[in-house]
Design a protein around this motif. Structure first.
Motif, mmCIF file in Angstrom:
data_model
loop_
_atom_site.group_PDB
_atom_site.id
_atom_site.type_symbol
_atom_site.label_atom_id
_atom_site.label_comp_id
_atom_site.label_asym_id
_atom_site.label_seq_id
_atom_site.Cartn_x
_atom_site.Cartn_y
_atom_site.Cartn_z
ATOM 1 N N GLY B 257 0.817 -1.223 0.000
ATOM 2 C CA GLY B 257 0.000 0.000 0.000
ATOM 3 C C GLY B 257 0.842 1.260 0.000
ATOM 4 N N GLY B 258 0.416 2.240 -0.800
ATOM 5 C CA GLY B 258 1.106 3.538 -0.839
ATOM 6 C C GLY B 258 2.186 3.618 -1.895
ATOM 7 N N ILE B 259 2.091 2.782 -2.929
ATOM 8 C CA ILE B 259 3.085 2.757 -4.008
ATOM 9 C C ILE B 259 3.301 4.144 -4.624
ATOM 10 C CG2 ILE B 259 3.259 2.088 -6.457
ATOM 11 C CD1 ILE B 259 2.599 -0.705 -5.723
ATOM 12 N N HIS B 260 2.206 4.886 -4.794
ATOM 13 C CA HIS B 260 2.297 6.147 -5.529
ATOM 14 C C HIS B 260 2.717 7.316 -4.645
ATOM 15 C CE1 HIS B 260 -1.438 6.500 -3.434
ATOM 16 N NE2 HIS B 260 -1.536 7.759 -3.778
ATOM 17 N N CYS B 261 2.809 7.093 -3.321
ATOM 18 C CA CYS B 261 3.105 8.207 -2.411
ATOM 19 C C CYS B 261 4.522 8.728 -2.609
ATOM 20 C CB CYS B 261 2.922 7.761 -0.955
ATOM 21 S SG CYS B 261 1.227 7.390 -0.548
ATOM 22 N N LYS B 262 4.658 10.028 -2.510
ATOM 23 C CA LYS B 262 5.994 10.627 -2.631
ATOM 24 C C LYS B 262 6.023 11.951 -1.875
ATOM 25 C CE LYS B 262 4.847 12.338 -7.259
ATOM 26 N NZ LYS B 262 3.931 11.505 -8.006
ATOM 27 N N PRO B 263 7.232 12.467 -1.596
ATOM 28 C CA PRO B 263 7.311 13.732 -0.859
ATOM 29 C C PRO B 263 6.636 14.861 -1.648
ATOM 30 C CG PRO B 263 9.485 12.686 -1.025
ATOM 31 C CD PRO B 263 8.564 11.925 -1.917
ATOM 32 N N ALA B 264 6.212 15.892 -0.917
ATOM 33 C CA ALA B 264 5.535 17.013 -1.563
ATOM 34 C C ALA B 264 6.546 17.871 -2.324
ATOM 35 C CB ALA B 264 4.824 17.851 -0.516
ATOM 36 N N LYS B 265 6.122 18.367 -3.481
ATOM 37 C CA LYS B 265 6.936 19.334 -4.242
ATOM 38 C C LYS B 265 6.458 20.745 -3.867
ATOM 39 C CE LYS B 265 6.152 17.950 -8.472
ATOM 40 N NZ LYS B 265 5.270 16.758 -8.408
ATOM 41 N N PRO B 266 7.304 21.780 -4.116
ATOM 42 C CA PRO B 266 6.840 23.148 -3.833
ATOM 43 C C PRO B 266 5.602 23.480 -4.668
ATOM 44 C CG PRO B 266 9.205 23.108 -4.336
ATOM 45 C CD PRO B 266 8.678 21.746 -4.648
ATOM 46 N N LEU B 342 -1.162 18.286 0.602
ATOM 47 C CA LEU B 342 -1.244 17.482 1.836
ATOM 48 C C LEU B 342 0.095 17.464 2.563
ATOM 49 C CD1 LEU B 342 -3.485 14.498 0.647
ATOM 50 C CD2 LEU B 342 -4.095 16.328 2.228
ATOM 51 N N GLY B 343 1.173 17.587 1.810
ATOM 52 C CA GLY B 343 2.496 17.582 2.429
ATOM 53 C C GLY B 343 2.940 18.957 2.887
ATOM 54 N N HIS B 344 2.099 19.953 2.704
ATOM 55 C CA HIS B 344 2.470 21.328 3.101
ATOM 56 C C HIS B 344 2.345 21.479 4.609
ATOM 57 C CE1 HIS B 344 2.698 25.677 3.203
ATOM 58 N NE2 HIS B 344 3.073 25.649 1.915
ATOM 59 N N PRO B 345 3.317 22.147 5.249
ATOM 60 C CA PRO B 345 3.256 22.252 6.719
ATOM 61 C C PRO B 345 2.029 23.012 7.228
ATOM 62 C CG PRO B 345 5.142 23.481 5.814
ATOM 63 C CD PRO B 345 4.573 22.674 4.700
ATOM 64 N N ALA B 362 -2.758 11.191 2.531
ATOM 65 C CA ALA B 362 -2.965 11.795 3.856
ATOM 66 C C ALA B 362 -2.185 11.030 4.930
ATOM 67 C CB ALA B 362 -4.449 11.816 4.189
ATOM 68 N N ILE B 363 -2.183 9.693 4.830
ATOM 69 C CA ILE B 363 -1.415 8.887 5.788
ATOM 70 C C ILE B 363 0.069 9.204 5.651
ATOM 71 C CG2 ILE B 363 -0.638 6.527 6.294
ATOM 72 C CD1 ILE B 363 -3.431 5.525 5.657
ATOM 73 N N TYR B 364 0.524 9.245 4.421
ATOM 74 C CA TYR B 364 1.951 9.509 4.144
ATOM 75 C C TYR B 364 2.400 10.799 4.836
ATOM 76 C CZ TYR B 364 6.182 10.069 1.235
ATOM 77 O OH TYR B 364 7.471 10.216 0.795
ATOM 78 N N HIS B 365 1.541 11.844 4.739
ATOM 79 C CA HIS B 365 1.921 13.145 5.298
ATOM 80 C C HIS B 365 1.364 13.354 6.708
ATOM 81 C CE1 HIS B 365 3.685 14.321 1.486
ATOM 82 N NE2 HIS B 365 2.565 14.037 0.845
ATOM 83 N N GLY B 366 0.617 12.389 7.221
ATOM 84 C CA GLY B 366 0.093 12.503 8.592
ATOM 85 C C GLY B 366 -0.965 13.582 8.761
ATOM 86 N N VAL B 367 -1.951 13.628 7.841
ATOM 87 C CA VAL B 367 -3.009 14.653 7.903
ATOM 88 C C VAL B 367 -4.324 14.007 8.344
ATOM 89 C CG1 VAL B 367 -4.296 16.365 6.561
ATOM 90 C CG2 VAL B 367 -1.890 15.910 6.033
ATOM 91 N N PRO B 368 -4.973 14.528 9.413
ATOM 92 C CA PRO B 368 -6.270 13.959 9.817
ATOM 93 C C PRO B 368 -7.355 14.300 8.786
ATOM 94 C CG PRO B 368 -5.730 15.869 11.164
ATOM 95 C CD PRO B 368 -4.533 15.612 10.305
ATOM 96 N N MET B 369 -8.408 13.477 8.768
ATOM 97 C CA MET B 369 -9.385 13.587 7.675
ATOM 98 C C MET B 369 -10.821 13.763 8.158
ATOM 99 S SD MET B 369 -7.846 10.402 5.529
ATOM 100 C CE MET B 369 -6.675 9.906 6.776
ATOM 101 N N VAL B 370 -11.635 14.424 7.331
ATOM 102 C CA VAL B 370 -13.087 14.336 7.438
ATOM 103 C C VAL B 370 -13.550 13.662 6.155
ATOM 104 C CG1 VAL B 370 -15.241 15.625 7.455
ATOM 105 C CG2 VAL B 370 -13.353 16.347 8.915
ATOM 106 N N GLY B 371 -14.181 12.500 6.293
ATOM 107 C CA GLY B 371 -14.582 11.737 5.107
ATOM 108 C C GLY B 371 -16.025 11.997 4.719
ATOM 109 N N ILE B 372 -16.256 12.232 3.431
ATOM 110 C CA ILE B 372 -17.643 12.283 2.909
ATOM 111 C C ILE B 372 -17.715 11.211 1.829
ATOM 112 C CG2 ILE B 372 -19.445 13.757 1.937
ATOM 113 C CD1 ILE B 372 -17.840 16.190 2.780
ATOM 114 N N PRO B 373 -17.787 9.919 2.257
ATOM 115 C CA PRO B 373 -17.719 8.831 1.283
ATOM 116 C C PRO B 373 -18.938 8.822 0.372
ATOM 117 C CG PRO B 373 -18.220 7.971 3.461
ATOM 118 C CD PRO B 373 -17.915 9.418 3.646
ATOM 119 N N MET B 374 -18.714 8.507 -0.900
ATOM 120 C CA MET B 374 -19.792 8.567 -1.885
ATOM 121 C C MET B 374 -20.254 7.174 -2.321
ATOM 122 S SD MET B 374 -19.666 11.854 -1.994
ATOM 123 C CE MET B 374 -20.369 12.677 -3.395
ATOM 124 N N PHE B 375 -19.299 6.313 -2.766
ATOM 125 C CA PHE B 375 -19.716 5.009 -3.306
ATOM 126 C C PHE B 375 -18.520 4.057 -3.318
ATOM 127 C CE2 PHE B 375 -18.426 7.747 -6.730
ATOM 128 C CZ PHE B 375 -17.568 6.955 -7.474
#
Lengths: 510, 510
Positions: B257-266, B342-345, B362-375
């Motif tokens: 899991g998280g194959i596509h995750c990478k550090p944030a760019k400017p 998401l990676g922005h301080p 969000a997990i990669y950068h440690g950001v808490p979430m509010v989910g509005i799941p659709m389907f």
């Protein structure tokens, strides 16, 4: 800071597997304290070492353990083959009873020792232990430390299954020491279920004993040994899919087989000379391990005369009396650099008792084997190697000269054995992370995070009937039965009402 | 040389996960051919690319798939919440029926296409595919290639369990999309078993259809889709224990899991300026994914007025009509650099529809979430994040302005949400090997070794009753019954003999 414990006499082959992990941790800047009982068979706490040894006086003297081990080995090698199943079980229970008695004595003296009081003051981050000898879980509980296990296996995987919650469907996971493979026919699976049941019953007895014991030792905390074992954060299992059969496992079970394996170093000059003198025929390396130092005249002569009949030179690690039939091609040694010999390009085969460490060195270097398993896990280990096509198996008490010659010639000359050994070697080397690095990673992870709770399955909180969803099935069955009964009753009531009315009508008519 | 296939229109979020693996393989010197149907929604085979595209004409036009997806999304978001279970199932079966019909048409045209004939000439080492759309196993069989799957999950883990033999005890492994966690009480487990049963039945139907289909397409090889799926050498599962609950798995299942995750760019200058203008309050990132482009006026106004009430600046990816209640703190964007934001301080929270890729960033950068799941998997994904303490969940159709404000304030101001998000982030980063490296390793391993047979459990060769040892238990039961009956009969015979004799004696005496 790290802390490792061997409360019971640790045998050499376990120490060979643990040491590289401890040394790697020291290399990475950790401090390692080793708790050593005065009755340790192989470790000398007064020797200069990179570890900080913490010795303690056990109430059980060294001689008791030596005697038990001696009795066990002698029985396994020379008596077991000639007895019935029931006789064997009676003998094993007798030995086990003795062992449990002394283990309880030993644990009691350990927990009450001054050393333990001193350790409570020390600041440790983690405890690493081999659960094959009980007690480490008790110390982890007393010192309130996260626990990491390193284990080869428990008999029939009893502790992994019942305490570690490792799933092991009996239909394709052969219980450790059952001498079965993952390909089981109906009779094998029948045997397997009986084998498992036996060890579950034995485990329950043992468990009962230890529950009572723990209750005595820690009166405030009435808990079970299995519950304490279940708290282990990580189980470092010392096999991999080169040695073991693929099976289901859990995220906190890491398969790190071959931790101690390393490339071969050059041989001492005299050995190299002897090896080179073998020419194209090559050499055979022969050892029955550290536990077997002597054998009967008849057996050693039989083996020696077999070795004399092959064109290879043989290096035999054997410190007993010299066989009369020793050939000119065979040399006896008190000790051999086994790994360096197995990694030598002239090595054609390995005659082994089937200990895990030796087999792993053979796998590492891709050397086919002839196994002469003696006791404990050795027969089971060799069954694995035979099933994977890299070995043949001899029976120590029943093999004859020609059997051994035939097996050696097959393993050396038929290409399939070498090919399979090389295939296992490729599997061993071709993994994303080296076993030692993986073991060290998870030990350090547990230290960094004070545990590894995210790898812990929820099964630990379930009862056995919840685990198997028996309560849900019972409920569904009850509902189905209720509806069926209701349906039948309603039908029969309706039918009766109809019949009665007809009957009444009839009666009236009459 | 590698070959990947998307026979059915692949949605963007799957491609986001597959592309990094393919690119890493090209970086390492492999050639990658991508089989693309003419009816692909998101991929343009004529664009310049590092992959070699191999397009083929599908007999099913693109519009058919667009229509099905549109129907599915509209139903899931706007209708499902107001219908009964039975109505929902009827609707889903209706959509599924349509999908199966066109899938069979599509597969048939694929196997018979000129492209397939040309591919038979090509020398490929391996096929990589996402089994969420059937057909890859068929192509692997036709081209005789080892198959590696990359999968997020199948509904209720049906294919992993029934075809991949992945164990999943219903008592603590919540079926994918069941919206349950690994902590299930009696009612949850009852619901779980019903949920599983439903999907096993559905699977069996689907299975039956595909068996018939495969029999038509490949007359020489009457096999089942599940059997073909079971031949997959490796299953690269696109979660890890940061996202999923720990569960039993097999050696050929790798959790990447998280194959596509990478550090944030400017950030681009204008975005950075807006973000910095938020001061200490920070920003909230808001997107409902690529599939939701518009919403009703009532819903968008409700959301916008909630966003207007928080002190944070909000970046909302939304290309529909502008809400009337849009606050000064909220800016709408057609597209946002989600990972870089998401990676922005300054990022305090992420409002998300709960797609796997977004959650992983969000997990990669440690950001808490509010989910509005659709389907689809979104409600289930958000249940995971809520159970792990890193998110709160809103219901799109039923939430009110104050609910959303309350949830946002909680997630931003209560420290536990940030702490848990950071804990998941640590778990994500702190593993022995990076997910992309692990995925690439096992793809290359399978190429090097023409498979990964040593990781394949023996269950694949067992029938279901052998797997559960039912034959052994039935035999043991039969033996027990036989002995019991024999015992009872013998006893009753003896008693009768005694009584008879007594009876006779009595009669004679009379």
């Amino acid at each position: 800071m790290l802390f490792i414990l061997q409360p019971l006499p640790l045998t050499l082959h376990h120490w060979i597997n643990l040491k590289p992990v401890l040394e790697a941790l020291i290399d990475r800047g950790h401090q390692v304290t080793v708790l050593v009982p005065s009755s340790s068979l192989f470790m000398n706490a007064s020797e200069p070492s990179r570890f900080h040894y913490e010795p303690f006086n056990s109430s059980v003297p060294l001689e008791v353990w030596e005697e038990i081990i001696e009795e066990f080995i002698h029985f396994s090698i020379y008596e077991m083959d000639y007895l019935s199943y029931i006789q064997i079980h009676i003998k094993f229970l007798e030995i086990a009873k003795k062992e449990v008695k002394f283990t309880l004595q030993h644990l009691d003296s350990m927990v009450r020792s001054d050393t333990m009081a001193r350790l409570r003051e020390g600041k440790f981050d983690l405890m690493l232990a081999d659960p094959i000898y009980p007690g480490s879980e008790l110390v982890a509980e007393v010192l309130d430390l996260p626990l990491v296990y390193t284990l080869r296996f428990s008999i029939a995987h009893t502790w992994e299954r019942l305490c570690g919650q490792l799933p092991a469907p009996p239909s394709y996971v052969p219980g450790a020491m059952s001498k079965l493979t993952d390909k089981m026919d109906f009779m094998d699976r029948l045997e397997k279920i009986s084998f498992l049941s036996y060890f579950i019953i034995t485990h329950c007895n043992w468990h009962l004993v230890l529950v009572i014991c723990l209750f005595c030792i820690m009166p405030g905390k009435p808990t079970s040994a299995c519950e304490l074992m279940g708290k282990a954060e990580i189980w470092l299992i010392r096999t991999y899919w080169d040695f073991d059969f693929p099976r289901p496992f859990l995220p906190n079970f890491k398969f790190v087989g071959g931790i101690h394996c390393k490339p071969a170093k050059p041989l001492p000059e005299d050995l190299e000379e002897f090896v080179q003198s073998s020419g194209d025929a090559g050499i055979v390396v022969f050892t029955l391990g550290t536990m077997v130092t002597n054998m009967t005249a008849e057996r050693r002569d039989m083996i020696a005369s077999a070795l004399a009949q092959i064109p290879q030179k043989v290096l035999w690690r054997y410190s007993g009396e010299k066989p009369k039939t020793l050939g000119a091609n065979t040399k006896l040694y008190d000790w051999i650099p086994q790994n360096d010999l197995l990694g030598h390009p002239k090595t054609r085969a390995f005659i082994t008792h089937g200990g895990t460490n030796g087999i792993y060195e053979a796998i590492y270097h891709g050397v086919p084997m002839v196994g002469i398993p003696m006791f404990a896990d050795q027969p089971d280990n060799m069954v694995h190697m035979k099933a994977k096509g890299a070995a043949l198996i001899m029976e120590f008490n029943f093999m004859e000269t020609e059997d051994l010659v035939k097996a050696l010639k097959a393993v050396i000359n038929e290409p399939s054995y070498k090919e399979n050994a090389m295939r296992l070697s490729r599997i061993h080397h071709d993994r994303p992370i080296k076993p030692l690095d993986e073991a060290v990673f998870w030990v350090e992870f547990t230290m960094r995070n004070k545990g590894a709770k995210h790898l812990r399955v929820q099964t630990h909180e379930l009862t056995w009937y919840q685990y198997h969803s028996l309560d849900v099935f019972a409920f569904l069955l009850a509902v189905t039965l209720f509806i069926t009964v209701l349906f039948i009753k309603t039908c029969s009531f309706c039918i009766r009402r109809c019949c009665c009315r007809k009957g009444k009508t009839k009666t009236k008519a009459e």
